[in-house]
Scaffold this motif. Structure first.
Motif, PDB file in Angstrom:
ATOM      1  N   LEU A 250      -0.161   2.473   1.757  1.00 60.77           N
ATOM      2  CA  LEU A 250      -0.003   3.227   2.010  1.00 60.77           C
ATOM      3  C   LEU A 250       1.138   4.150   2.901  1.00 60.77           C
ATOM      4  O   LEU A 250       1.551   5.377   3.139  1.00 60.77           O
ATOM      5  CB  LEU A 250      -0.816   4.073   1.598  1.00 60.77           C
ATOM      6  CG  LEU A 250      -0.887   4.513   0.134  1.00 60.77           C
ATOM      7  CD1 LEU A 250      -3.173   4.865   0.087  1.00 60.77           C
ATOM      8  CD2 LEU A 250      -1.434   5.871   0.145  1.00 60.77           C
ATOM      9  N   GLU A 253       4.726   3.213   2.910  1.00 60.61           N
ATOM     10  CA  GLU A 253       5.395   4.533   1.594  1.00 60.61           C
ATOM     11  C   GLU A 253       5.327   5.377   2.584  1.00 60.61           C
ATOM     12  O   GLU A 253       6.241   6.154   2.142  1.00 60.61           O
ATOM     13  CB  GLU A 253       3.577   4.612   0.903  1.00 60.61           C
ATOM     14  CG  GLU A 253       4.342   3.174  -0.811  1.00 60.61           C
ATOM     15  CD  GLU A 253       5.431   2.961  -1.114  1.00 60.61           C
ATOM     16  OE1 GLU A 253       5.661   4.439  -2.066  1.00 60.61           O
ATOM     17  OE2 GLU A 253       6.173   1.724  -1.290  1.00 60.61           O
TER      18      GLU A 253
ATOM     19  N   THR B 222      -1.616  -6.002  -2.469  1.00 59.02           N
ATOM     20  CA  THR B 222      -0.242  -5.556  -2.278  1.00 59.02           C
ATOM     21  C   THR B 222       1.402  -5.747  -0.766  1.00 59.02           C
ATOM     22  O   THR B 222       1.919  -5.289  -0.271  1.00 59.02           O
ATOM     23  CB  THR B 222      -0.765  -4.202  -1.482  1.00 59.02           C
ATOM     24  OG1 THR B 222      -1.419  -4.461  -0.595  1.00 59.02           O
ATOM     25  CG2 THR B 222      -1.407  -3.676  -2.512  1.00 59.02           C
ATOM     26  N   ALA B 247      -6.745   3.808  -1.138  1.00 59.31           N
ATOM     27  CA  ALA B 247      -6.203   4.880  -1.420  1.00 59.31           C
ATOM     28  C   ALA B 247      -5.924   6.078  -0.827  1.00 59.31           C
ATOM     29  O   ALA B 247      -5.793   6.943  -0.784  1.00 59.31           O
ATOM     30  CB  ALA B 247      -5.307   4.346  -3.165  1.00 59.31           C
ATOM     31  N   LEU B 251      -5.685   8.835   1.596  1.00 58.82           N
ATOM     32  CA  LEU B 251      -5.015  10.555   0.707  1.00 58.82           C
ATOM     33  C   LEU B 251      -5.731  11.424   1.226  1.00 58.82           C
ATOM     34  O   LEU B 251      -5.318  12.794   1.841  1.00 58.82           O
ATOM     35  CB  LEU B 251      -4.708  10.176  -0.569  1.00 58.82           C
ATOM     36  CG  LEU B 251      -2.989   9.246  -1.702  1.00 58.82           C
ATOM     37  CD1 LEU B 251      -3.519   9.014  -2.846  1.00 58.82           C
ATOM     38  CD2 LEU B 251      -2.076   9.981  -0.999  1.00 58.82           C
ATOM     39  N   ILE B 278       3.742   8.532  -4.526  1.00 61.91           N
ATOM     40  CA  ILE B 278       3.078   7.442  -4.002  1.00 61.91           C
ATOM     41  C   ILE B 278       1.686   7.858  -5.466  1.00 61.91           C
ATOM     42  O   ILE B 278       1.713   6.221  -5.365  1.00 61.91           O
ATOM     43  CB  ILE B 278       2.689   7.898  -2.559  1.00 61.91           C
ATOM     44  CG1 ILE B 278       4.042   7.831  -1.831  1.00 61.91           C
ATOM     45  CG2 ILE B 278       1.839   7.012  -2.061  1.00 61.91           C
ATOM     46  CD1 ILE B 278       4.062   8.000  -0.415  1.00 61.91           C
ATOM     47  N   LYS B 279       0.879   9.114  -5.009  1.00 65.01           N
ATOM     48  CA  LYS B 279      -0.115   8.716  -5.656  1.00 65.01           C
ATOM     49  C   LYS B 279       0.481   7.914  -7.963  1.00 65.01           C
ATOM     50  O   LYS B 279      -0.713   7.329  -8.085  1.00 65.01           O
ATOM     51  CB  LYS B 279      -0.410  10.267  -6.285  1.00 65.01           C
ATOM     52  CG  LYS B 279      -1.843  10.596  -5.328  1.00 65.01           C
ATOM     53  CD  LYS B 279      -2.074  11.875  -5.237  1.00 65.01           C
ATOM     54  CE  LYS B 279      -2.654  12.892  -4.056  1.00 65.01           C
ATOM     55  NZ  LYS B 279      -3.069  13.947  -4.583  1.00 65.01           N
ATOM     56  N   LEU B 282       0.792   4.918  -7.697  1.00 62.82           N
ATOM     57  CA  LEU B 282      -1.174   3.469  -6.998  1.00 62.82           C
ATOM     58  C   LEU B 282      -2.142   3.688  -8.290  1.00 62.82           C
ATOM     59  O   LEU B 282      -3.057   3.329  -7.875  1.00 62.82           O
ATOM     60  CB  LEU B 282      -1.362   4.403  -5.501  1.00 62.82           C
ATOM     61  CG  LEU B 282      -0.951   4.048  -4.510  1.00 62.82           C
ATOM     62  CD1 LEU B 282      -1.132   4.890  -3.349  1.00 62.82           C
ATOM     63  CD2 LEU B 282      -1.607   2.422  -4.295  1.00 62.82           C
TER      64      LEU B 282
END
Lengths: 339, 339
Positions: A250, A253, B222, B247, B251, B278-279, B282
């Motif tokens: 993340l 990104e 990842t 994640a 976020l 990005i969300k 994922l």
């Protein structure tokens, strides 16, 4: 109360020894009631001890590298900082040990020289499996204890019960959580979820762990729904590293996003400081590093990618664990410990 | 070539059926060579079929809810969209099935009605364990296949070998990776790492899986260092959910950062669009959802938190898997499959 004496590994981790020395200096300045036993090569630790009032040198000519085979390194590098520091605890020359060195070598040396507690079973004294434990930040704004994070890939049901009990002691003593909510790491939260092994652990934990809630899942490492997540070292390690990997993904990104245009470059500048703080939170160093529970001494392992701040926090956390009586609390948390 | 006929579950997932219907419409518009068999309550699917040229209705009065006990639901709700859709594949009325419904119920129904391949062992035909597989984005900008993600918490060494072989077939057919690099999920990358179980898997995978590299760890979900990560369903599920949890945590932290001052609120506006991307990355829906490999048909399971876009992608991905011959490729990837 007399000073707490923390042994610090000057050559542990991926950074230069000067970073560790600066970290020790910062810890000494922050806490007037600690002394430091600085372990490392003579040419580094002797001048440092000579120029600092509360520092003593522990000469250790050998260095265990991050990529050395842990058990072989501990067996052959008898004069390494990691081995001599663990022996210093055993001999009473130090109250605690902090290193940002190899987790494998730290675990091997601490098991051999700091030695685990023993319990009575089948007519003889058996060593407790040391449980690698850390506190990770969660979405509820608190910390969740994960244990075991990788010291024991293969365990028995009784080991899991002790991991839970030790994890609870850590949650109480270090995090101040009076009644920790304990979860068994499985593939779902429902009672019937799990592998044959976790299904065997479930009733044993229910019987012997006061705050046992039931199964939890991978998201619960960071959900904040549990204070202590208990796993065998294989599952715990996978959960920990998957979490670390996702964070890396993340952040990469986001970096890409921030570099994509002038507008986003400005955005990056605006939140740079906070991004650094999130990264620090995720380093797993919130409480100074991972601790090996079940041993007769405080042994704290920091992240290999260390910093002045991380060494300072690790040293202070080690001293704090001694003052709070973490080792005695851990021993008292388990049934049938014999000294 | 004749049209591919995809059965889509209109009542699967946490959203209203209208979201699924809109998703089907979008898929029909995007791909003129598909037909859709819309499964769900008559009052929803019949008018939808009547008003769309390439849609037929599959009346399914029962609904399996996300929190129903999977096996009980599949056994008692025989006229549910999930059960009837799986039976439609078996009967040849559909080439593939997509649903955003309960993973457990989908796995149970697909195993019962789409049925797994069989292999010859100990003088009799044994069913292959279906392997829940998905592709997650990695830091190298590609996708990494994770299998099994949770269908089988307890497995044997031979199952793991087949998971690896099926995961490779998926990597080749769906991701176009000619020679996938395969890793065995363990607590470190060194050959000597792992539990007793993964240590037993290691030589078997080395012997039977062409692209086998060795052990990998949680970060490798990842990292981009592996194309296929093979795990028992327990470890794979823990890795997947720990990744998802991390994640979510990050976020949320970022949201907090963005709301903290006027400057950061401006920053949030500047990167809002990219954050959404990005969300989406994922969500694990990059290839339409998780697929159950080892079955005699394409069964794709989308995220419960579905959307028009996700249903569209899932439907198209299901059709694409049929055209690419995924099922046949998976069957050919394993030794000793008997039809």
């Amino acid at each position: 109360m007399s000073n707490v004496r923390v042994c610090v590994d000057v050559v542990g981790g991926d950074e230069k020894p000067q970073v560790v020395l600066d970290g020790i200096e910062a810890a000494l300045a922050a806490d007037p009631d600690i002394e430091v036993l600085a372990a490392g090569p003579a040419e580094i630790v002797n001048p440092f001890a000579a120029s600092h009032a509360r520092v003593e040198a522990l000469e250790a000519p050998d260095v265990i590298a991050m990529d050395d085979d842990p058990i072989r390194a501990v067996m052959t590098k008898r004069k390494s900082s990691i081995v001599l520091s663990c022996r210093a605890i055993k001999k009473g020359n130090a109250d605690a040990f902090f290193s940002a060195g190899s987790t494998g070598a730290m675990t091997a040396a601490a098991t051999a020289y700091v030695t685990p507690f023993r319990y009575q079973a089948e007519g003889k004294k058996q060593p407790v499996r040391p449980c690698l434990t850390n506190a990770l930040p969660n979405r509820a704004g608190g910390l969740t204890v994960l244990c075991d994070m990788g010291a024991n890939p293969d365990v028995e049901v009784d080991d899991m019960v002790r991991f839970a009990q030790m994890g609870c002691a850590y949650a109480r003593v270090v995090l101040g959580i009076e009644h920790p909510r304990v979860g068994l790491l499985a593939n779902g939260t429902e009672d019937e979820k799990g592998s044959n092994f976790t299904k065997a652990c479930f009733p044993a934990m229910k019987a012997a762990v006061p705050g046992f809630v039931g199964n939890c899942e991978g998201t619960d490492i960071t959900s904040g729904n549990f204070d202590v997540v208990v796993a065998d070292g294989m599952s715990g390690n996978i959960a920990l590293k998957a979490t670390e990997g996702a964070a890396k993904f993340l952040l990469q990104e986001l970096k890409g996003v921030f570099m994509s245009s002038l507008g986003t470059k400005i955005a990056a500048l605006l939140i740079k400081k906070q991004m650094r703080e999130i990264k620090a939170k995720l380093s797993g160093d919130a409480k100074g590093g991972a601790i090996l529970l079940g041993l007769r001494g405080v042994v704290l392992i920091g992240h290999g990618a260390t910093s002045v701040e991380a060494v300072k926090n690790g040293t202070l956390a080690a001293a704090e664990a001694v003052r709070a009586g973490l080792v005695e609390n851990v021993a008292n948390s388990m049934d049938g410990i014999v000294l």
